[in-house]
Write a protein that holds these residues in place. Structure first.
Motif, short mmCIF file in Angstrom:
data_model
loop_
_atom_site.label_atom_id
_atom_site.label_comp_id
_atom_site.label_asym_id
_atom_site.label_seq_id
_atom_site.Cartn_x
_atom_site.Cartn_y
_atom_site.Cartn_z
N SER A 1 0.85 -1.34 -0.02
CA SER A 1 0.01 0.17 -0.06
C SER A 1 0.80 1.23 -0.05
O SER A 1 0.61 2.12 -0.79
N ARG A 2 1.87 1.17 0.84
CA ARG A 2 2.62 2.45 0.91
C ARG A 2 3.39 2.60 -0.59
O ARG A 2 3.63 3.89 -0.68
N LYS A 3 3.78 1.55 -0.99
CA LYS A 3 4.57 1.62 -2.62
C LYS A 3 3.81 2.20 -3.37
O LYS A 3 4.12 2.75 -4.35
N TRP B 1 1.42 9.13 -1.71
CA TRP B 1 1.27 10.53 -2.58
C TRP B 1 2.01 10.63 -3.59
O TRP B 1 1.50 11.54 -4.57
N ARG B 2 3.30 10.02 -3.76
CA ARG B 2 3.86 10.14 -4.84
C ARG B 2 3.44 9.38 -6.24
O ARG B 2 3.59 10.11 -7.10
N SER B 3 2.35 8.42 -5.97
CA SER B 3 1.98 7.66 -6.96
C SER B 3 0.98 8.71 -7.80
O SER B 3 0.60 8.36 -8.84
N LEU B 4 0.62 9.60 -6.90
CA LEU B 4 -0.65 10.51 -7.54
C LEU B 4 0.16 11.47 -8.65
O LEU B 4 -0.77 12.17 -9.42
N PRO C 1 3.10 4.96 -13.50
CA PRO C 1 3.43 3.94 -12.98
C PRO C 1 4.94 3.44 -13.43
O PRO C 1 5.16 3.48 -14.61
N SER C 2 6.10 2.99 -12.70
CA SER C 2 7.29 2.52 -12.97
C SER C 2 7.17 1.03 -13.32
O SER C 2 6.48 0.22 -12.84
#
Length: 330
Positions: free
Chosen positions: A189-191, A195-198, A202-203
């Motif tokens: 979940s953290r990964k 907030w950075r995922s927003l 996607p890497s």
């Protein structure tokens, strides 16, 4: 209460009555060879026999009571580093990845496409090991069993021992599910949902996190979503350029129509490019995850899957509705 179970032995056979040793195994249920038994007694006998078979099969068992004290949860699992899971993997001819270290001395056709051990890698430097049916004699050549491996093998073994659907239909159990590991769930979940995922795309490699925790089906779903999101970037740039040109340049209607025509052609080209590139992308993932030529008949189905709907008009109408809804938004 006063509820009774009619023909209890026949119902017990529906739960346990399959395998090579039915007669011997079913002898433990001879006390049910009656016209009827109280439901409470029937459930107790079936649950006791279920526990006996699970223990004999080498499962690790545990239990706990729910917070509101009205349910008892039975935990069933396989030790990932034990002989039992190795024997079952060999029995089911379970495909396992070969260790990178096992490639030492291997000479591929293209030496640039390998890691320091000699294991083949893809264009992004990710290992693409070979997969082959597991054998205990060559255990040292394979990677360790993952949680997904343990769950899949455990489910195959459970289906040999007991009919889970019958357990639920006869109210021996309320439901069954694959339990999540809280720490792994929080780490994922953290990964993924931080907030950075927003604010970032996607890497590559994040699909491996989903696959290793949730299995290949969810992994391929995320693989498609991530690839689609990245492929939208050039399309978004084209749309933004067209909008800026139309807004800031006083173009005649004929030129605006020409721009829209060009945009339509670009959309068609983008669609074909997306399909072709994703097919290659998914094939690479299938090879990296050992899913190439995988027997889908032995895969674990979704709990929501209803085989009775296959090839029915009801399912056909659902698919037509989905297509019509999709086209209405295009």
């Amino acid at each position: 209460g006063d509820e009774v179970v009619l023909d209890p032995y026949a119902k017990a056979v529906r739960i346990f009555g399959f395998g090579d040793d039915d007669d011997e195994e079913m002898s433990a249920l001879n006390s049910l060879r009656r016209e009827s038994v109280p439901a409470e007694e029937y459930h107790a006998i079936i649950r006791q026999e279920l526990l006996r078979r699970l223990v004999a099969a080498g499962f690790r068992l545990g239990s706990f009571v729910s917070i509101d004290k009205d349910e008892v949860f039975l935990k069933i699992g396989l030790e990932r580093d034990a002989d039992n899971i190795r024997r079952l993997a060999q029995k089911f001819q379970y495909r396992m990845p070969v260790k990178r270290e096992a490639y030492q001395g291997f000479d591929p056709h293209n030496p640039s496409l390998k890691d320091e051990y000699g294991c083949p890698v893809d264009d992004y430097g990710r290992s693409v090991p070979a997969y082959q049916p597991y054998t205990m004699e060559t255990d040292n050549l394979y990677e360790s069993f993952t949680d997904v491996d343990a769950v899949r093998i455990a489910m195959w073994r459970l289906r040999e021992l007991v009919h889970l659907t019958q357990l639920k239909e006869q109210h021996i159990i309320n439901f069954w599910f694959v339990a999540a590991k809280y720490r792994d769930m929080k780490r994922l979940s953290r990964k993924i949902t931080g907030w950075r995922s927003l604010v970032s795309l996607p890497s590559r490699g994040e699909e491996d996190l989903f696959r290793n925790y949730l299995g290949e089906q969810i992994g391929f779903s995320f693989l498609w979503s991530a690839f689609y999101t990245r492929m939208l970037m050039p399309l978004a740039g084209i749309v933004l350029t067209i909008r800026l040109v139309e807004h800031y340049m006083d173009l005649p209607p004929t030129e605006k129509d020409m721009i829209r025509l060009v945009y339509t052609c670009l959309i068609a080209i983008w669609s074909q490019s997306f399909n072709a590139r994703f097919n290659r992308h998914a094939t690479r993932a299938a090879q990296r995850w050992g899913m190439k030529d995988y027997n889908t008949e032995s895969a674990i189905p979704l709990a929501s899957h209803d085989p009775s709907l296959d090839r029915t008009r009801k399912l056909m109408f659902r698919r037509v509705f989905v297509v019509i809804t999709y086209l209405s938004f295009c």
